[in-house]
Design a protein around this motif. Structure first.
Motif, PDB file in Angstrom:
ATOM      1  N   GLN A   1       0.834  -1.207   0.000  1.00 49.37           N
ATOM      2  CA  GLN A   1       0.000   0.000   0.000  1.00 49.37           C
ATOM      3  C   GLN A   1       0.867   1.256   0.000  1.00 49.37           C
ATOM      4  OE1 GLN A   1      -3.618   0.546   0.121  1.00 49.37           O
ATOM      5  NE2 GLN A   1      -2.757   2.542  -0.438  1.00 49.37           N
ATOM      6  N   GLU A   2       1.966   1.229   0.797  1.00 54.54           N
ATOM      7  CA  GLU A   2       2.891   2.362   0.815  1.00 54.54           C
ATOM      8  C   GLU A   2       3.481   2.587  -0.581  1.00 54.54           C
ATOM      9  OE1 GLU A   2       3.732   4.334   3.323  1.00 54.54           O
ATOM     10  OE2 GLU A   2       3.422   3.282   5.218  1.00 54.54           O
ATOM     11  N   ILE A   3       3.822   1.502  -1.266  1.00 54.13           N
ATOM     12  CA  ILE A   3       4.377   1.624  -2.614  1.00 54.13           C
ATOM     13  C   ILE A   3       3.326   2.175  -3.564  1.00 54.13           C
ATOM     14  CG2 ILE A   3       5.364   0.351  -4.555  1.00 54.13           C
ATOM     15  CD1 ILE A   3       6.497  -1.651  -2.510  1.00 54.13           C
ATOM     16  N   ALA A   4       2.089   1.694  -3.447  1.00 53.49           N
ATOM     17  CA  ALA A   4       1.016   2.173  -4.321  1.00 53.49           C
ATOM     18  C   ALA A   4       0.779   3.668  -4.126  1.00 53.49           C
ATOM     19  CB  ALA A   4      -0.272   1.395  -4.053  1.00 53.49           C
ATOM     20  N   ASP A   5       0.866   4.144  -2.885  1.00 49.30           N
ATOM     21  CA  ASP A   5       0.717   5.580  -2.640  1.00 49.30           C
ATOM     22  C   ASP A   5       1.827   6.359  -3.323  1.00 49.30           C
ATOM     23  OD1 ASP A   5      -1.534   5.163  -1.103  1.00 49.30           O
ATOM     24  OD2 ASP A   5      -0.476   5.210   0.812  1.00 49.30           O
ATOM     25  N   GLU A   6       3.044   5.812  -3.288  1.00 51.62           N
ATOM     26  CA  GLU A   6       4.163   6.481  -3.954  1.00 51.62           C
ATOM     27  C   GLU A   6       3.988   6.458  -5.469  1.00 51.62           C
ATOM     28  OE1 GLU A   6       6.917   8.997  -3.254  1.00 51.62           O
ATOM     29  OE2 GLU A   6       6.533   7.659  -1.549  1.00 51.62           O
ATOM     30  N   VAL A   7       3.441   5.362  -5.999  1.00 54.35           N
ATOM     31  CA  VAL A   7       3.166   5.283  -7.440  1.00 54.35           C
ATOM     32  C   VAL A   7       2.195   6.388  -7.843  1.00 54.35           C
ATOM     33  CG1 VAL A   7       2.046   3.896  -9.226  1.00 54.35           C
ATOM     34  CG2 VAL A   7       3.713   2.839  -7.698  1.00 54.35           C
ATOM     35  N   LYS A   8       1.156   6.587  -7.047  1.00 49.14           N
ATOM     36  CA  LYS A   8       0.195   7.660  -7.344  1.00 49.14           C
ATOM     37  C   LYS A   8       0.879   9.026  -7.349  1.00 49.14           C
ATOM     38  CE  LYS A   8      -4.013   7.842  -6.127  1.00 49.14           C
ATOM     39  NZ  LYS A   8      -5.283   7.989  -5.395  1.00 49.14           N
ATOM     40  N   ALA A   9       1.769   9.225  -6.381  1.00 48.65           N
ATOM     41  CA  ALA A   9       2.478  10.512  -6.318  1.00 48.65           C
ATOM     42  C   ALA A   9       3.335  10.723  -7.559  1.00 48.65           C
ATOM     43  CB  ALA A   9       3.336  10.575  -5.054  1.00 48.65           C
ATOM     44  N   GLN A  10       3.952   9.658  -8.055  1.00 48.79           N
ATOM     45  CA  GLN A  10       4.790   9.795  -9.245  1.00 48.79           C
ATOM     46  C   GLN A  10       3.944  10.037 -10.494  1.00 48.79           C
ATOM     47  OE1 GLN A  10       8.087  10.065  -8.879  1.00 48.79           O
ATOM     48  NE2 GLN A  10       7.738   9.731  -6.686  1.00 48.79           N
ATOM     49  N   ILE A  11       2.757   9.445 -10.556  1.00 44.44           N
ATOM     50  CA  ILE A  11       1.849   9.735 -11.678  1.00 44.44           C
ATOM     51  C   ILE A  11       1.445  11.208 -11.654  1.00 44.44           C
ATOM     52  CG2 ILE A  11      -0.440   9.254 -12.645  1.00 44.44           C
ATOM     53  CD1 ILE A  11      -0.129   6.387 -11.641  1.00 44.44           C
ATOM     54  N   ALA A  12       1.146  11.722 -10.461  1.00 44.48           N
ATOM     55  CA  ALA A  12       0.790  13.133 -10.341  1.00 44.48           C
ATOM     56  C   ALA A  12       1.953  14.030 -10.751  1.00 44.48           C
ATOM     57  CB  ALA A  12       0.365  13.442  -8.906  1.00 44.48           C
ATOM     58  N   LEU A  13       3.175  13.631 -10.361  1.00 44.50           N
ATOM     59  CA  LEU A  13       4.356  14.388 -10.733  1.00 44.50           C
ATOM     60  C   LEU A  13       4.510  14.433 -12.252  1.00 44.50           C
ATOM     61  CD1 LEU A  13       7.088  15.780 -10.103  1.00 44.50           C
ATOM     62  CD2 LEU A  13       8.080  13.488  -9.870  1.00 44.50           C
ATOM     63  N   GLU A  14       4.337  13.297 -12.906  1.00 46.24           N
ATOM     64  CA  GLU A  14       4.487  13.263 -14.356  1.00 46.24           C
ATOM     65  C   GLU A  14       3.376  14.051 -15.042  1.00 46.24           C
ATOM     66  OE1 GLU A  14       5.084   9.813 -17.711  1.00 46.24           O
ATOM     67  OE2 GLU A  14       6.307   9.818 -15.889  1.00 46.24           O
ATOM     68  N   ASN A  15       2.188  14.055 -14.450  1.00 47.67           N
ATOM     69  CA  ASN A  15       1.100  14.859 -14.999  1.00 47.67           C
ATOM     70  C   ASN A  15       1.466  16.342 -15.000  1.00 47.67           C
ATOM     71  OD1 ASN A  15      -1.783  15.563 -15.680  1.00 47.67           O
ATOM     72  ND2 ASN A  15      -1.690  16.432 -13.613  1.00 47.67           N
ATOM     73  N   ALA A  16       2.090  16.801 -13.897  1.00 47.41           N
ATOM     74  CA  ALA A  16       2.501  18.204 -13.820  1.00 47.41           C
ATOM     75  C   ALA A  16       3.585  18.505 -14.850  1.00 47.41           C
ATOM     76  CB  ALA A  16       3.006  18.520 -12.407  1.00 47.41           C
ATOM     77  N   GLU A  17       4.539  17.592 -15.010  1.00 43.17           N
ATOM     78  CA  GLU A  17       5.596  17.788 -15.999  1.00 43.17           C
ATOM     79  C   GLU A  17       5.026  17.819 -17.416  1.00 43.17           C
ATOM     80  OE1 GLU A  17       9.146  15.424 -13.558  1.00 43.17           O
ATOM     81  OE2 GLU A  17       8.452  14.706 -15.524  1.00 43.17           O
ATOM     82  N   ALA A  18       4.063  16.929 -17.674  1.00 48.31           N
ATOM     83  CA  ALA A  18       3.462  16.890 -19.009  1.00 48.31           C
ATOM     84  C   ALA A  18       2.782  18.213 -19.342  1.00 48.31           C
ATOM     85  CB  ALA A  18       2.461  15.741 -19.098  1.00 48.31           C
ATOM     86  N   THR A  19       2.102  18.794 -18.357  1.00 44.84           N
ATOM     87  CA  THR A  19       1.436  20.075 -18.565  1.00 44.84           C
ATOM     88  C   THR A  19       2.444  21.180 -18.872  1.00 44.84           C
ATOM     89  OG1 THR A  19      -0.328  19.395 -17.052  1.00 44.84           O
ATOM     90  CG2 THR A  19      -0.163  21.742 -17.554  1.00 44.84           C
ATOM     91  N   GLN A  20       3.540  21.198 -18.111  1.00 50.57           N
ATOM     92  CA  GLN A  20       4.579  22.198 -18.365  1.00 50.57           C
ATOM     93  C   GLN A  20       5.218  22.003 -19.736  1.00 50.57           C
ATOM     94  OE1 GLN A  20       6.516  21.525 -14.231  1.00 50.57           O
ATOM     95  NE2 GLN A  20       7.231  23.527 -14.928  1.00 50.57           N
ATOM     96  N   THR A  21       5.515  20.746 -20.068  1.00 52.60           N
ATOM     97  CA  THR A  21       6.163  20.460 -21.345  1.00 52.60           C
ATOM     98  C   THR A  21       5.261  20.848 -22.509  1.00 52.60           C
ATOM     99  OG1 THR A  21       7.384  18.629 -20.338  1.00 52.60           O
ATOM    100  CG2 THR A  21       7.233  18.645 -22.738  1.00 52.60           C
ATOM    101  N   ALA A  22       3.948  20.581 -22.368  1.00 56.60           N
ATOM    102  CA  ALA A  22       3.006  20.956 -23.429  1.00 56.60           C
ATOM    103  C   ALA A  22       2.946  22.468 -23.615  1.00 56.60           C
ATOM    104  CB  ALA A  22       1.615  20.407 -23.104  1.00 56.60           C
ATOM    105  N   ALA A  23       3.248  23.212 -22.540  1.00 55.16           N
ATOM    106  CA  ALA A  23       3.254  24.673 -22.615  1.00 55.16           C
ATOM    107  C   ALA A  23       4.636  25.226 -22.961  1.00 55.16           C
ATOM    108  CB  ALA A  23       2.778  25.258 -21.285  1.00 55.16           C
ATOM    109  N   ASN A  24       5.552  24.345 -23.408  1.00 50.22           N
ATOM    110  CA  ASN A  24       6.915  24.734 -23.793  1.00 50.22           C
ATOM    111  C   ASN A  24       7.684  25.368 -22.633  1.00 50.22           C
ATOM    112  OD1 ASN A  24       6.781  23.845 -26.520  1.00 50.22           O
ATOM    113  ND2 ASN A  24       5.608  25.691 -27.032  1.00 50.22           N
TER     114      ASN A  24
END
Length: 581
Positions: A331-354
């Motif tokens: 469960q601890e690992i799954a919570d960290e996986v969710k955090a990393q998905i959220a992190l990549e979502n933020a990066e994707a948004t920034q990258t899409a905005a150049n």
């Protein structure tokens, strides 16, 4: 569009401030720009729908971190030509801190200004990693060095002339590393993928492309480089990003839990690690599916590595008592996986905005500063030193927890072992010192494997029991610009890795011979056998381990328990030694 200011991540209580467009499961989700966060920033997270499904498992608080203590060191007199030997023993004085250049024989960072664990010292040779208790170091006048373990066998060699470092792992593997210009590196590792990393610049920032080679298979990974606490870290930079709708679908709970057949039943690795790993029977969301995917990938990798090492040694893989990877840790690992998905979502948004993504916000700098505990999954074989100064191993699939961040000037962090596989591996609940470069590589590994899993998840959505993703989540990923402009790998890289392995053989032979000659005694030979260890009837398991160390494997037979050592069996009955064979 609605702005969500705070999101609670699972049961771990990880609060993430939304800095990008928040997403639902709408079929019409679209990306929007976001300002560049200051480091360490907290990542964006897709919006959580109402009425999420229950999670299969519960979190735990994890173990407490323990402080490092001291050591004593015995120095031999330097020889006439300037060589010297250093022997580390378990002591009680405070260990000196080190300010050496943070590079080790295995390509890992050193302790920096942090205290080293009890029973160790900061290395006094070109081998920069802390020396576990019982080791000896033999320096030569030209700056080369050899480190031997308590049994006399070589653990590390530094060849100053060639710039090659060699580390022999407790698991039987060997890692050869050679630093290249522009933050590049060449690493060849027996039984595991080797790589050549070469640096390049994009928008004025350091980047690196690693070309990995493994049994004829080649693949590339990308990293942002930056300096942190006096060391240079490579932070994973995805080669492609998905659309915001896909990250929202992957982050949020599914409408109802689903079953999934992995097809591992006949796989040798799955049977071998049956005592350690059990997949969840149902999955309430992608984070749980990805957690089992991550662990399974790691166990396949470590099984293959150990199998190669065993074949090379002409023996079978040694089974050991495997403490179960608990639902709480998963469960601890799954919570960290969710955090990393959220992190990549933020990066994707920034990258899409150049916009350029801040490496500090994406790496361990943020994890050390956000005030929360974090779980890391080991992605490569690694030898560590525990709080007693003893050397122990961790391997792919083991889980470590950062409970308390290190001091602001430290380049080593204390982590608690949440899960390991027994044998020579670090014991569960042990506190181990991990260099920040290794910690960053663990986070990199998690994100890299999550990306592989996301690719599989998108390809398999709507089949085999997986829920169908909405149309907005089915678009193909888009290659990141920094990946598109990266210089291609050198065609000679694969051959250079093989050549480096052969050159390392010669380096070990020459440096060991030189150290033996300059020190006036053989270096690297097995130490003469002493009197047998004093194991007596009536001793407890802890007393036996204090004498002999951790057993190579154990057998639990109800009231009877057996500890196996090289050439010896210690039998316990009702918790006391009843026989020694």
């Amino acid at each position: 569009m609605k702005t969500q200011s705070l999101l609670q991540f699972g049961k771990s209580g990880l609060a993430m401030i939304a800095v990008a467009l928040l997403l639902g499961w709408s079929n019409q989700a679209s990306a929007a720009g976001a300002t560049k966060p200051s480091a360490p920033a907290k990542p964006a997270a897709p919006a959580k729908p109402a009425g999420g499904a229950a999670k299969p498992g519960a979190t735990t608080a994890g173990g407490a971190s323990h402080g490092a203590a001291g050591a004593t060191t015995s120095h031999s007199s330097p020889t006439a030509n300037g060589s010297h030997t250093t022997t580390t023993t378990a002591g009680h004085t405070t260990a000196a801190s080190t300010s050496h250049t943070p590079t080790t024989a295995a390509g890992h960072n050193t302790a920096g200004s942090a205290s080293v664990p009890k029973g160790t010292t900061a290395s006094h040779t070109s081998i920069k990693s802390p020396a576990p208790k019982g080791t000896s170091e033999h320096a030569t006048k030209d700056g080369s060095a050899v480190r031997t373990r308590a049994d006399g066998k070589v653990s590390d060699v530094h060849d100053a002339k060639r710039g090659i470092d060699v580390h022999h792992g407790l698991d039987g593997g060997r890692r050869v590393s050679h630093d290249l210009p522009n933050h590049g590196r060449m690493v060849a590792e027996h039984g595991r993928p080797g790589y050549v990393q070469r640096g390049y610049s994009f928008h004025g920032h350091d980047f690196g492309r690693r070309a990995y080679y493994y049994h004829g298979h080649e693949y590339n990974r990308y990293y942002r480089g930056y300096g942190y606490r006096g060391v240079y870290l490579n932070v994973y930079a995805p080669g492609y990003y998905y659309g915001p709708g896909f990250y929202g679908w992957a982050y949020n709970p599914w409408a109802s839990p689903i079953g999934w057949g992995w097809g591992w039943g006949g796989a040798p690795w799955y049977g071998f690690y049956a005592g350690f790993f059990t997949p969840w029977p149902v999955y309430a969301g992608a984070a749980f599916w990805l957690t089992d995917y991550l662990i399974a990938q790691d166990l396949q990798a470590v099984y293959a590595a150990h199998q190669e090492a065993a074949i090379a040694a002409g023996e079978a893989i040694a089974a050991s008592d495997q403490p179960l990877l608990s639902l709480e840790v998963k469960q601890e690992i799954a919570d960290e996986v969710k955090a990393q998905i959220a992190l990549e979502n933020a990066e994707a948004t920034q990258t899409a905005a150049n916009q350029d993504v801040d490496a500090g916000s994406s790496g361990v700098a943020r994890l050390l500063a956000d005030g929360h505990s974090h779980v890391f999954v080991v992605g490569d074989g690694l030898d560590l030193t525990d709080s007693t100064g003893a050397e122990c191993a961790v391997s792919e699939g083991d889980a470590l927890q950062l409970v308390t961040p290190p001091p602001s000037d430290a380049t080593v962090a204390n982590l608690v072992v949440l899960a390991s596989k027994g044998g020579k591996e670090c014991q569960k609940t042990a506190t181990v010192a991990v260099n920040l470069t290794d910690l960053q590589e663990m986070q990199n590994h998690m994100r890299e494997t999550i990306d592989q899993g996301l690719k599989d998840l998108q390809a398999k959505q709507g089949t085999g029991g997986l829920p169908a993703a909405p149309p907005s989540a089915q678009a193909a990923p888009v290659q990141a610009q920094y990946a598109a402009v990266a210089p291609p790998p050198d065609p000679k890289d694969a051959a250079d890795l093989q050549a480096q392995t052969k050159e390392a053989d010669q380096a070990e032979t020459e440096v060991t011979a030189q150290a033996s000659q300059e020190n006036g005694s053989p270096v690297g030979a097995v130490a003469p056998a002493g009197p047998p260890p004093s194991v007596a009837l009536g001793q407890t398991p802890d007393q036996v381990k204090a004498i002999l160390g951790n057993p190579t494997k154990t057998a639990n037979l109800g009231p009877k328990q057996i500890y196996y050592y090289d050439g010896m069996k210690v039998v316990f009955k009702d918790g006391k030694v009843s026989d020694v064979e």
